[in-house]
Design an enzyme around this catalytic site. Structure first.
Site, PDB file in Angstrom:
ATOM      1  N   VAL A  99       6.981   3.201   6.592  1.00  0.00           N
ATOM      2  CA  VAL A  99       7.125   2.458   8.266  1.00  0.00           C
ATOM      3  C   VAL A  99       7.407   1.273   8.758  1.00  0.00           C
ATOM      4  CG1 VAL A  99       4.388   2.281   9.495  1.00  0.00           C
ATOM      5  CG2 VAL A  99       5.010   3.683   7.312  1.00  0.00           C
ATOM      6  N   CYS A 100       7.158   0.919   9.722  1.00  0.00           N
ATOM      7  CA  CYS A 100       7.873  -0.300  10.453  1.00  0.00           C
ATOM      8  C   CYS A 100       8.890  -1.294   9.745  1.00  0.00           C
ATOM      9  CB  CYS A 100       6.352  -0.391  10.293  1.00  0.00           C
ATOM     10  SG  CYS A 100       6.898  -2.537  11.595  1.00  0.00           S
ATOM     11  N   SER A 101       9.347  -1.706   9.428  1.00  0.00           N
ATOM     12  CA  SER A 101       9.509  -3.541   8.323  1.00  0.00           C
ATOM     13  C   SER A 101       9.551  -3.032   7.144  1.00  0.00           C
ATOM     14  CB  SER A 101       9.521  -4.308   8.991  1.00  0.00           C
ATOM     15  OG  SER A 101       8.519  -4.747   8.487  1.00  0.00           O
TER      16      SER A 101
END
Lengths: 208, 208
Positions: A99-101
């Site tokens: 998820v995300c970075s």
């Protein structure tokens, strides 16, 4: 089925708790929060501590691996125990996910080379440095890799994954249990829809 | 501004972490996770432990109070230290808020009498037992009370509150930072839209 959720200092809480709330409700699932060491791990905002109940070494063959992002991601980009563990468990995992970075960590560990992936909108360009094709889709599935855009996108990714793992009926049941019929009061959740001034403020905060 | 997030055994993680991720990003905010005792508090699924860093007695005048729901809510319905604390802090709070069945705890403490409020769809009828008018809205604001529907609705409630507390620009900036442009892969997030079989499965799980 075992789901391993990776924690590291400076993680963003919703990145991991969003998908946890979905995957943790699948039938016959065991979730374990793992980190390099057991004990409390502090999030990016500094006010939330989650207990890592197992070390990376304790968890050798999870069916699903999930790593989130957050400002702490930048300290997890060098080769070392976490990258080695990710490469090891990825050999046998049914799904390796971010998820995300968190996608940047998978990419730096060499797992996404030649793949399509997504990450937080402000980090998308960085994927190319690792030979990854950035996608602006909210959820990207490529092979056994599932990546989500920023923070809240982990919920959408996990529901997609829930359908692939346990079937549409189970995924829909989980969606209803968590009453996930979102009604954001604004339309500023993506770079395309947010006003320019909001985009500018967000970039200032994210790069501060 | 101080935000107090209440934890109790058997809480649902996303109920509190969703709004935390929004409210924790407002300017000049301090968030404190509180419980009757400090230390680790275990969630409903059993696999997540969050640290309560303060006792109820430690936190005497939070600006925002947030209580989530979950199966553990049923053990928090009797008058006692938590109810007394909720009534005390509610006298000076700018906002007293709940997510999911957390509304039943506020209601049992006597705070929502004569008010409109919402809660998890499966618990809506129970609000009437406490003299509360149930609403099927996802987010309900009545006086200085903000209540959210089930689990994931806390994110929408917190963004609404963020706008009221810090203005639309700040709320929209937080929305963009957490990339909250939801794309659920199914349309089963509400009792109205979920297929009857899914609704039946969800009720079976929730009442097991």
């Amino acid at each position: 089925m075992q789901v391993a959720v990776v924690l590291y200092p400076g993680f963003t809480a919703l990145d991991v708790v969003g998908p946890y709330e979905v995957l943790g409700r699948l039938p016959d699932v065991e979730v374990v929060f793992v980190a390099e060491r057991t004990g409390l791990v502090r999030n990016d905002l500094g006010s939330l501590l989650i207990e890592a109940m197992a070390t990376l070494d304790d968890v050798t063959s999870p069916d699903v691996v999930l790593i989130g992002g957050g400002p702490g991601q930048s300290a997890q980009m060098s080769d070392g125990p976490l990258h080695r563990w990710l490469r090891d468990v990825d050999r046998t995992s049914a799904w390796t996910t971010s998820v995300c970075s968190g996608a940047l960590i998978l990419a730096a560990a060499g797992l996404l080379t030649g793949r399509r992936a997504t990450t937080h909108w402000a980090a998308l360009d960085m994927l190319t440095e690792f030979g990854v094709t950035p996608s602006r889709d909210r959820v990207v599935i490529d092979g056994h890799y599932a990546t989500a855009a920023g923070v809240s996108a982990g919920i959408d990714m996990a529901l997609t994954l829930a359908g692939l793992i346990s079937g549409d009926d189970v995924a829909q049941t989980v969606q209803l249990i968590i009453e996930y019929a979102p009604e954001p009061p604004y339309h500023s959740g993506s770079v395309d829809s947010a006003p320019a001034t909001v985009r500018k403020s967000a970039i200032e905060i994210l790069t501060a």
